[in-house]
Design a protein around this motif. Structure first.
Motif, PDB file in Angstrom:
ATOM      1  N   GLU A   1      47.169  28.086  43.194  1.00 61.53           N
ATOM      2  CA  GLU A   1      48.102  27.085  43.881  1.00 61.53           C
ATOM      3  C   GLU A   1      47.883  25.882  43.645  1.00 61.53           C
ATOM      4  O   GLU A   1      47.304  24.693  44.344  1.00 61.53           O
ATOM      5  CB  GLU A   1      46.391  27.433  45.020  1.00 61.53           C
ATOM      6  N   ASN A   2      49.024  25.619  42.843  1.00 65.40           N
ATOM      7  CA  ASN A   2      49.455  24.099  42.356  1.00 65.40           C
ATOM      8  C   ASN A   2      48.334  23.214  41.405  1.00 65.40           C
ATOM      9  O   ASN A   2      47.887  22.044  41.291  1.00 65.40           O
ATOM     10  CB  ASN A   2      50.007  23.390  43.164  1.00 65.40           C
ATOM     11  N   GLU A   3      47.603  24.146  40.780  1.00 59.36           N
ATOM     12  CA  GLU A   3      45.841  23.725  39.919  1.00 59.36           C
ATOM     13  C   GLU A   3      45.958  24.463  39.109  1.00 59.36           C
ATOM     14  O   GLU A   3      46.140  25.958  39.320  1.00 59.36           O
ATOM     15  CB  GLU A   3      44.745  23.828  41.097  1.00 59.36           C
ATOM     16  N   SER A   4      45.009  23.852  37.810  1.00 60.06           N
ATOM     17  CA  SER A   4      44.948  24.531  36.991  1.00 60.06           C
ATOM     18  C   SER A   4      43.174  25.179  36.817  1.00 60.06           C
ATOM     19  O   SER A   4      42.883  25.375  38.158  1.00 60.06           O
ATOM     20  CB  SER A   4      44.495  23.767  35.791  1.00 60.06           C
ATOM     21  N   LEU A   5      42.707  26.198  36.060  1.00 63.52           N
ATOM     22  CA  LEU A   5      41.574  26.413  35.909  1.00 63.52           C
ATOM     23  C   LEU A   5      40.249  25.799  35.762  1.00 63.52           C
ATOM     24  O   LEU A   5      39.195  26.348  35.618  1.00 63.52           O
ATOM     25  CB  LEU A   5      41.493  27.866  35.549  1.00 63.52           C
ATOM     26  N   ASP A   6      40.804  24.540  35.939  1.00 65.12           N
ATOM     27  CA  ASP A   6      39.607  23.812  35.014  1.00 65.12           C
ATOM     28  C   ASP A   6      38.404  23.327  36.270  1.00 65.12           C
ATOM     29  O   ASP A   6      37.768  23.490  35.204  1.00 65.12           O
ATOM     30  CB  ASP A   6      39.965  21.857  35.256  1.00 65.12           C
TER      31      ASP A   6
ATOM     32  N   GLY B   1      53.371  34.050  40.141  1.00 67.11           N
ATOM     33  CA  GLY B   1      52.757  33.556  41.142  1.00 67.11           C
ATOM     34  C   GLY B   1      50.904  33.500  40.551  1.00 67.11           C
ATOM     35  O   GLY B   1      49.727  33.024  42.031  1.00 67.11           O
ATOM     36  N   ILE B   2      50.622  34.058  39.845  1.00 63.34           N
ATOM     37  CA  ILE B   2      49.199  35.062  39.113  1.00 63.34           C
ATOM     38  C   ILE B   2      48.967  34.037  37.554  1.00 63.34           C
ATOM     39  O   ILE B   2      48.997  34.221  37.484  1.00 63.34           O
ATOM     40  CB  ILE B   2      49.019  35.746  39.283  1.00 63.34           C
ATOM     41  N   ILE B   3      47.494  32.767  38.770  1.00 64.17           N
ATOM     42  CA  ILE B   3      47.226  32.994  37.434  1.00 64.17           C
ATOM     43  C   ILE B   3      45.843  33.393  36.547  1.00 64.17           C
ATOM     44  O   ILE B   3      45.022  33.739  37.052  1.00 64.17           O
ATOM     45  CB  ILE B   3      46.862  31.035  37.418  1.00 64.17           C
ATOM     46  N   THR B   4      45.505  33.276  35.011  1.00 61.59           N
ATOM     47  CA  THR B   4      44.954  33.698  34.773  1.00 61.59           C
ATOM     48  C   THR B   4      44.100  33.373  33.411  1.00 61.59           C
ATOM     49  O   THR B   4      44.707  32.232  32.704  1.00 61.59           O
ATOM     50  CB  THR B   4      45.232  35.517  34.080  1.00 61.59           C
ATOM     51  N   GLY B   5      42.434  33.310  33.687  1.00 63.21           N
ATOM     52  CA  GLY B   5      42.150  32.505  32.738  1.00 63.21           C
ATOM     53  C   GLY B   5      40.744  33.636  32.052  1.00 63.21           C
ATOM     54  O   GLY B   5      40.867  34.216  32.628  1.00 63.21           O
ATOM     55  N   SER B   6      40.205  32.713  30.788  1.00 63.53           N
ATOM     56  CA  SER B   6      39.079  33.829  30.383  1.00 63.53           C
ATOM     57  C   SER B   6      38.435  32.763  29.254  1.00 63.53           C
ATOM     58  O   SER B   6      38.894  31.793  28.460  1.00 63.53           O
ATOM     59  CB  SER B   6      39.747  35.232  29.461  1.00 63.53           C
TER      60      SER B   6
END
Length: 222
Positions: A161-166, A189-194
């Motif tokens: 949604e136009n934002e990072s996972l910060d 359109g899917i952001i993934t972080g670990s």
């Protein structure tokens, strides 16, 4: 006549009282370590430890008897053989490696058997005492450390949604966890972080509960 019989019995073709004592001592020392392993329900227990110890002692005795000019000819190969045996109890489960302690115990039990077979009784008794102390005391130390220093890996998947996972990193920090950022990627359109986080179980639970209430998260591995 009796003297001749005794000399024949004490020859290299028959087991001597000294060798019997070695096998009994090996059974006792390795049996103590095996009992601890059996009590904790490990793969290699009482019988396994005794068999490894006795085998190492016998190989060492035979190496001394038939080694001629090179008495370490047979015994030196015990180290290599035990290495293969120890490798068989090491396996990976999810993101953790298990069986390392058992493999190390197998290795040291073989060394104790060799020490007894070579007649180094004081050394074998001393090492057995140290090993037992480590196996009995260290689990309590590990439990204490784990209670205050637990490491977990978290993975979050959500719609971009136009934002990072910060913001999720901030959640980890505010939960009083030390973090190390892992891989983050954006695709379709899917952001993934670990992340890898370290802290007390209480603080981990605090963070997990907060993430479970977040309806924007599609997947959450913890």
């Amino acid at each position: 006549m009796l003297l001749l019989i005794q000399e024949y019995l004490d020859s290299a073709h028959f087991i001597t009282q000294s060798e019997v004592n070695k096998f009994l001592m090996t059974t006792l020392l390795c049996g103590l370590i095996g009992t601890e392993r059996e009590f904790r329900g490990k793969q290699a227990g009482l019988k396994t430890m005794i068999m490894i110890g006795l085998g190492s002692t016998l190989f060492t005795v035979l190496s001394i008897k038939i080694g001629l000019g090179s008495q370490d000819r047979i015994a030196s190969n015990i180290v290599t053989g035990i290495g293969f045996l120890g490798a068989g109890v090491i396996f990976k489960e999810e993101n953790r490696v298990k069986g390392l302690t058992t493999a190390c115990v197998i290795w040291i039990v073989a060394a104790i058997g060799m020490a007894v077979g070579g007649g180094y009784y004081v050394q074998s008794i001393g090492v057995t005492a140290v090993v037992l102390a480590a196996l009995l005391i260290f689990p309590f130390v590990e439990s204490f450390v784990e209670h205050h220093h637990t490491q977990r890996t978290y993975r979050i998947v959500k719609k971009y949604e136009n934002e990072s996972l910060d913001s999720y990193e901030d959640y980890i920090r505010t939960s009083r966890l030390k973090l190390h950022r892992g891989k983050q990627e954006l695709a379709d359109g899917i952001i993934t972080g670990s992340w890898t986080a370290v802290g007390s179980p209480k603080n981990h639970k605090k963070f997990v509960d907060k993430m479970l209430r977040d309806k924007k998260i599609l997947e959450f591995d913890f």
